[in-house]
Structures are given as structure tokens and as C-alpha cells.
Design a protein around this motif. Structure first.
Motif, PDB file in Angstrom:
ATOM      1  N   UNK A  34      -7.412 -41.686   3.621  1.00  0.00           N
ATOM      2  CA  UNK A  34      -6.823 -42.979   3.964  1.00  0.00           C
ATOM      3  C   UNK A  34      -7.259 -44.041   2.955  1.00  0.00           C
ATOM      4  N   UNK A  35      -8.570 -44.071   2.667  1.00  0.00           N
ATOM      5  CA  UNK A  35      -9.096 -45.063   1.725  1.00  0.00           C
ATOM      6  C   UNK A  35      -8.566 -44.785   0.321  1.00  0.00           C
ATOM      7  N   UNK A  36      -8.499 -43.506  -0.045  1.00  0.00           N
ATOM      8  CA  UNK A  36      -7.965 -43.140  -1.360  1.00  0.00           C
ATOM      9  C   UNK A  36      -6.522 -43.627  -1.535  1.00  0.00           C
ATOM     10  N   UNK A  37      -5.710 -43.420  -0.509  1.00  0.00           N
ATOM     11  CA  UNK A  37      -4.309 -43.846  -0.591  1.00  0.00           C
ATOM     12  C   UNK A  37      -4.218 -45.359  -0.771  1.00  0.00           C
ATOM     13  N   UNK A  38      -4.973 -46.106   0.022  1.00  0.00           N
ATOM     14  CA  UNK A  38      -4.919 -47.565  -0.075  1.00  0.00           C
ATOM     15  C   UNK A  38      -5.393 -48.038  -1.445  1.00  0.00           C
ATOM     16  N   UNK A  39      -6.455 -47.428  -1.951  1.00  0.00           N
ATOM     17  CA  UNK A  39      -6.956 -47.798  -3.281  1.00  0.00           C
ATOM     18  C   UNK A  39      -5.936 -47.439  -4.355  1.00  0.00           C
ATOM     19  N   UNK A  40      -5.336 -46.265  -4.225  1.00  0.00           N
ATOM     20  CA  UNK A  40      -4.353 -45.814  -5.213  1.00  0.00           C
ATOM     21  C   UNK A  40      -3.175 -46.779  -5.256  1.00  0.00           C
ATOM     22  N   UNK A  41      -2.667 -47.145  -4.091  1.00  0.00           N
ATOM     23  CA  UNK A  41      -1.542 -48.060  -4.039  1.00  0.00           C
ATOM     24  C   UNK A  41      -1.901 -49.414  -4.659  1.00  0.00           C
ATOM     25  N   UNK A  42      -3.088 -49.886  -4.388  1.00  0.00           N
ATOM     26  CA  UNK A  42      -3.517 -51.170  -4.939  1.00  0.00           C
ATOM     27  C   UNK A  42      -3.638 -51.097  -6.460  1.00  0.00           C
ATOM     28  N   UNK A  43      -4.237 -50.014  -6.967  1.00  0.00           N
ATOM     29  CA  UNK A  43      -4.402 -49.869  -8.415  1.00  0.00           C
ATOM     30  C   UNK A  43      -3.055 -49.709  -9.118  1.00  0.00           C
ATOM     31  N   UNK A  44      -2.141 -49.002  -8.490  1.00  0.00           N
ATOM     32  CA  UNK A  44      -0.816 -48.834  -9.087  1.00  0.00           C
ATOM     33  C   UNK A  44      -0.035 -50.147  -9.110  1.00  0.00           C
ATOM     34  N   UNK A  45      -0.189 -50.950  -8.078  1.00  0.00           N
ATOM     35  CA  UNK A  45       0.563 -52.207  -7.987  1.00  0.00           C
ATOM     36  C   UNK A  45      -0.037 -53.317  -8.843  1.00  0.00           C
ATOM     37  N   UNK A  56      -4.549 -35.790  -8.758  1.00  0.00           N
ATOM     38  CA  UNK A  56      -4.240 -37.055  -8.089  1.00  0.00           C
ATOM     39  C   UNK A  56      -2.749 -37.150  -7.780  1.00  0.00           C
ATOM     40  N   UNK A  57      -1.907 -36.775  -8.736  1.00  0.00           N
ATOM     41  CA  UNK A  57      -0.460 -36.861  -8.552  1.00  0.00           C
ATOM     42  C   UNK A  57      -0.007 -35.987  -7.390  1.00  0.00           C
ATOM     43  N   UNK A  58      -0.553 -34.768  -7.294  1.00  0.00           N
ATOM     44  CA  UNK A  58      -0.182 -33.881  -6.190  1.00  0.00           C
ATOM     45  C   UNK A  58      -0.569 -34.492  -4.846  1.00  0.00           C
ATOM     46  N   UNK A  59      -1.790 -35.055  -4.781  1.00  0.00           N
ATOM     47  CA  UNK A  59      -2.239 -35.661  -3.523  1.00  0.00           C
ATOM     48  C   UNK A  59      -1.365 -36.862  -3.158  1.00  0.00           C
ATOM     49  N   UNK A  60      -1.036 -37.693  -4.135  1.00  0.00           N
ATOM     50  CA  UNK A  60      -0.246 -38.891  -3.867  1.00  0.00           C
ATOM     51  C   UNK A  60       1.151 -38.515  -3.375  1.00  0.00           C
ATOM     52  N   UNK A  61       1.749 -37.483  -3.971  1.00  0.00           N
ATOM     53  CA  UNK A  61       3.061 -37.020  -3.515  1.00  0.00           C
ATOM     54  C   UNK A  61       2.977 -36.507  -2.078  1.00  0.00           C
ATOM     55  N   UNK A  62       1.882 -35.837  -1.760  1.00  0.00           N
ATOM     56  CA  UNK A  62       1.709 -35.313  -0.405  1.00  0.00           C
ATOM     57  C   UNK A  62       1.602 -36.462   0.599  1.00  0.00           C
ATOM     58  N   UNK A  63       0.933 -37.534   0.219  1.00  0.00           N
ATOM     59  CA  UNK A  63       0.753 -38.672   1.116  1.00  0.00           C
ATOM     60  C   UNK A  63       2.021 -39.497   1.284  1.00  0.00           C
ATOM     61  N   UNK A  64       2.755 -39.720   0.195  1.00  0.00           N
ATOM     62  CA  UNK A  64       3.836 -40.711   0.212  1.00  0.00           C
ATOM     63  C   UNK A  64       5.219 -40.132  -0.007  1.00  0.00           C
ATOM     64  N   UNK A  65       5.298 -38.902  -0.523  1.00  0.00           N
ATOM     65  CA  UNK A  65       6.594 -38.321  -0.838  1.00  0.00           C
ATOM     66  C   UNK A  65       7.131 -38.769  -2.185  1.00  0.00           C
ATOM     67  N   UNK A  66       6.358 -39.563  -2.912  1.00  0.00           N
ATOM     68  CA  UNK A  66       6.793 -40.057  -4.230  1.00  0.00           C
ATOM     69  C   UNK A  66       5.666 -39.851  -5.238  1.00  0.00           C
ATOM     70  N   UNK A  67       6.021 -39.764  -6.503  1.00  0.00           N
ATOM     71  CA  UNK A  67       5.006 -39.659  -7.547  1.00  0.00           C
ATOM     72  C   UNK A  67       4.370 -41.024  -7.780  1.00  0.00           C
ATOM     73  N   UNK A  68       3.152 -41.072  -8.305  1.00  0.00           N
ATOM     74  CA  UNK A  68       2.530 -42.366  -8.611  1.00  0.00           C
ATOM     75  C   UNK A  68       3.374 -43.213  -9.552  1.00  0.00           C
ATOM     76  N   UNK A  69       3.990 -42.582 -10.551  1.00  0.00           N
ATOM     77  CA  UNK A  69       4.815 -43.329 -11.508  1.00  0.00           C
ATOM     78  C   UNK A  69       6.024 -43.951 -10.833  1.00  0.00           C
ATOM     79  N   UNK A  70       6.644 -43.195  -9.928  1.00  0.00           N
ATOM     80  CA  UNK A  70       7.803 -43.722  -9.213  1.00  0.00           C
ATOM     81  C   UNK A  70       7.384 -44.859  -8.286  1.00  0.00           C
ATOM     82  N   UNK A  71       6.255 -44.694  -7.623  1.00  0.00           N
ATOM     83  CA  UNK A  71       5.748 -45.734  -6.731  1.00  0.00           C
ATOM     84  C   UNK A  71       5.500 -47.026  -7.507  1.00  0.00           C
ATOM     85  N   UNK A  72       4.908 -46.895  -8.695  1.00  0.00           N
ATOM     86  CA  UNK A  72       4.581 -48.068  -9.507  1.00  0.00           C
ATOM     87  C   UNK A  72       5.848 -48.802  -9.962  1.00  0.00           C
TER      88      UNK A  72
END
Length: 355
Positions: free
Chosen positions: A289-300, A321-337
């Protein structure tokens, strides 16, 4: 018999206060970064006005700060740095009050948001209002520090609200005058009397009608509503999973090992797992949970590349990291950003948040 800091319900301490204390230590020659890391706290995370630090870690940091600085008057020194905007929604509500009495009423009701386990009770005798400060746990050596920061901080904040030190205000303190206090007495603009049976701010009742310089009725109402919601949320967040999460959120290095978190909370690894299971949570779930929130903040909010973000989150490489982020959100970090600001979480994110 009162509970100790290590056994009492842990409502956390606002991280910003430890950040202020760390900055203060730096000015008197203490390596505050090293001290924070030894306690297991991430200095960069303490600048947040939203995060709360586990009380056990906060207590350890303050105790070590007093010992290593050789300055038992750190609480008085910190009080000078406590500007009203640093107190979150409570600070805003106090600043936008109509009168000093209204501001004191807010502090009395919502102090738990800023300093857990302290309570303020108002008592009027004749032409004086006594705001008596008490604590429902045994703070041990931290008691003097907390009371110094609280009471002398209120003197400073009263001056911020009204434009000058409140005429007739005085402080009474329990017990004998500590040896260090004579060094600070000339710098304190109000009388301080020791040997009392309680700790209190004493204000002439007529002064409670003093107008606040920043009055804003609309802001006062919205800020008070935020305080009510925060108080409700804090009460709900008193469970064991929330205590574990607070340690994870502010830990260095990140992510912390289960054994270190258990040690911080004075429980065994087995007990930590069992108590989380009782609340239908798991240690890995909270880390993610904390990883996802931190990842989203760093990407934004940063220009860090995926390898740098992966390293900050404790992954071996960007691919993991990319695999985990896709599992959490359904999107790649690059797409999310690159996507527009999102208004709702995905089903995967909601599942991760609720377990």
C-alpha cells in the motif's frame, strides 16, 4: 497506574514536529541526519504535514536528541519554532478564529490531533481562566520536553494570533524548577511559576475577548470541519495495522524488514503477524500500500526515471517495479505518468487498499 509510551495506544506524532526538531539540532551542531537514520526514520519523509510517526520512534528520537545535544531545554527551544500554519487544520482553524477565547476552545477540543495523550481542561476562578494540561500516560523523561514545547509554544502562538504577548498571561508548572531553566527565563516574555500542583496557562478572562488578527469565518468553519473529520479518522486509525503502517511510511531504509518493525513496536514477529491477521491485514499488504502511494507520488511529482523510482521503493530493478505497478493499477508506470490526472482508483488499487 498509567501506561508508558511503549504500551499505550499509539496515535502517532505529526512528522513535521520531528523535522523542526531535527533542523534545530543542526543549528546547535548535532548531526541530525545520522540521528534520524539510527532511529530508523527517513529524514525526507518528515517534511510532510500529513504523515504521523510512531510514538515509540518519536520518543526514541527526542530522548536521544536531548542526550546527544546535552541540552535538556530543547522543548523550550522548539516552542519558538512552532508557527501556527505548521499545525495543519487545527492551526488554520485557530488562526481564523474570531477571538483568543475561541482559539483556546479549539485547542482544548482538538489538541489530541497534534499531541496525543495530552488533554486541556478549562477552569475559571474569579477573573482568571486556567487551561490545565494533563497527560494520560507516563511520558518518563519526555514529560518535561513535551510540557515545555506545549506551554511555551502557546505563549508564542498567542502573540502570533493577537499581535503581541497576551497581557497578564502566566505559566504555572508542577514540581521544582529544573536546573536548566534559569538559562531560558530571561528569554520568556511571561512569568513562570514552579512548585504548583498542575501545569497550566493562566489568562485573565477579559483577555479572552482579544480579536484574532486573521479572522475568517468561512475558513474557520471549513477548518473546524476538517479537524472533526481528522479526529474521527485518528480514532478509527488506532488499530494495530495503522501502527505498523506508520512505521513503514517513515522508515529508512525502505521497505523495512518485518523484524525491525516488530522491534520498534515492542512485539515479536509472530505477535505482529497474528495481530495483523486479526485485523484482516498482512505486513506485505501494508508495505505494498505504501509502495503504491509513494510510486504514484514520485511518478506525478518528480522527473525520476523508473530505475531511480524502483531503487527508492526497494526493488532490484525497474522491471520488477513495473510488474508490481501493473499488478496494482492495471497500467504501466510510464502510462500512469503520461495520463491525465485521474479522479478514481482502479479495482486493483481499491483491492490493495482494502486487502
Amino acid at each position: 497506574m498509567r501506561a508508558s509510551v511503549s504500551t499505550a495506544q499509539d496515535l502517532g506524532m505529526p512528522a513535521i514536529y520531528l523535522h523542526l526538531l531535527a533542523e534545530l539540532l543542526n543549528t546547535i551542531g548535532v548531526d541530525e541526519q545520522d540521528l534520524l537514520l539510527r532511529v530508523g526514520l527517513d529524514p525526507a519523509r518528515l517534511q510532510s504535514t500529513d504523515l504521523r510517526v510512531s510514538q515509540t520512534q518519536a520518543s526514541e528520537f527526542v530522548t536521544r536528541a536531548i542526550i546527544e545535544s546535552g541540552e535538556p531545554g530543547l522543548g523550550i527551544m522548539l516552542a519558538r519554532e512552532l508557527k501556527l500554519p505548521l499545525h495543519g487544520a487545527l492551526g488554520t482553524a485557530v488562526m481564523s478564529s474570531r477571538t483568543l477565547g475561541d482559539a483556546m476552545e479549539l485547542m482544548t477540543r482538538y489538541l489530541t490531533l497534534r499531541v496525543p495523550h495530552l488533554q486541556v481542561c478549562k477552569r475559571e476562578t474569579g477573573k482568571l481562566a486556567w487551561y490545565i494540561v494533563s497527560c494520560d500516560i507516563d511520558l518518563g523523561p519526555l514529560h518535561g520536553f513535551i510540557m515545555d514545547a506545549m506551554l511555551f509554544g502557546c505563549v508564542s502562538m498567542g502573540a502570533q494570533l493577537t499581535g503581541s504577548v497576551v497581557d497578564g498571561l502566566r505559566i504555572v508548572r508542577r514540581g521544582a524548577e529544573p536546573a536548566y531553566f534559569h538559562r531560558f527565563r530571561p528569554q520568556i516574555p511571561v512569568p513562570v511559576e514552579f512548585g504548583a500542583t498542575e501545569n497550566a496557562l493562566v489568562i485573565p478572562t477579559a483577555r479572552l475577548d482579544l480579536p484574532v488578527r486573521f479572522t475568517d469565518d468561512q475558513l474557520a468553519a471549513s477548518s473546524k470541519a476538517q479537524c472533526e473529520e481528522a479526529l474521527r479518522q485518528l480514532t478509527e486509525d488506532a488499530g494495530f495495522a495503522c501502527r505498523v503502517r506508520r512505521v513503514i511510511e517513515t522508515s529508512h531504509p525502505f521497505p523495512p524488514k518485518l523484524a525491525r518493525v516488530a522491534g520498534t513496536l515492542f512485539v515479536s514477529e509472530r505477535t505482529l503477524k497474528r495481530r495483523l491477521q486479526e485485523e484482516e491485514a498482512s505486513f506485505q499488504q501494508l508495505v505494498d500500500q505504501v509502495r503504491l502511494e509513494r510510486a504514484q507520488d514520485l511518478l506525478r511529482s518528480t522527473g525520476m526515471n523508473l530505475s531511480q523510482i524502483a531503487d527508492a521503493l526497494g526493488y532490484a530493478d525497474a522491471a520488477n517495479f513495473t510488474r508490481a505497478f501493473k499488478r496494482w493499477t492495471g497500467a504501466s508506470p510510464s502510462h500512469y505518468r503520461s495520463a491525465p490526472t485521474r479522479s478514481a482508483s482502479t479495482p486493483a488499487e481499491r483491492s490493495l487498499a482494502t486487502g
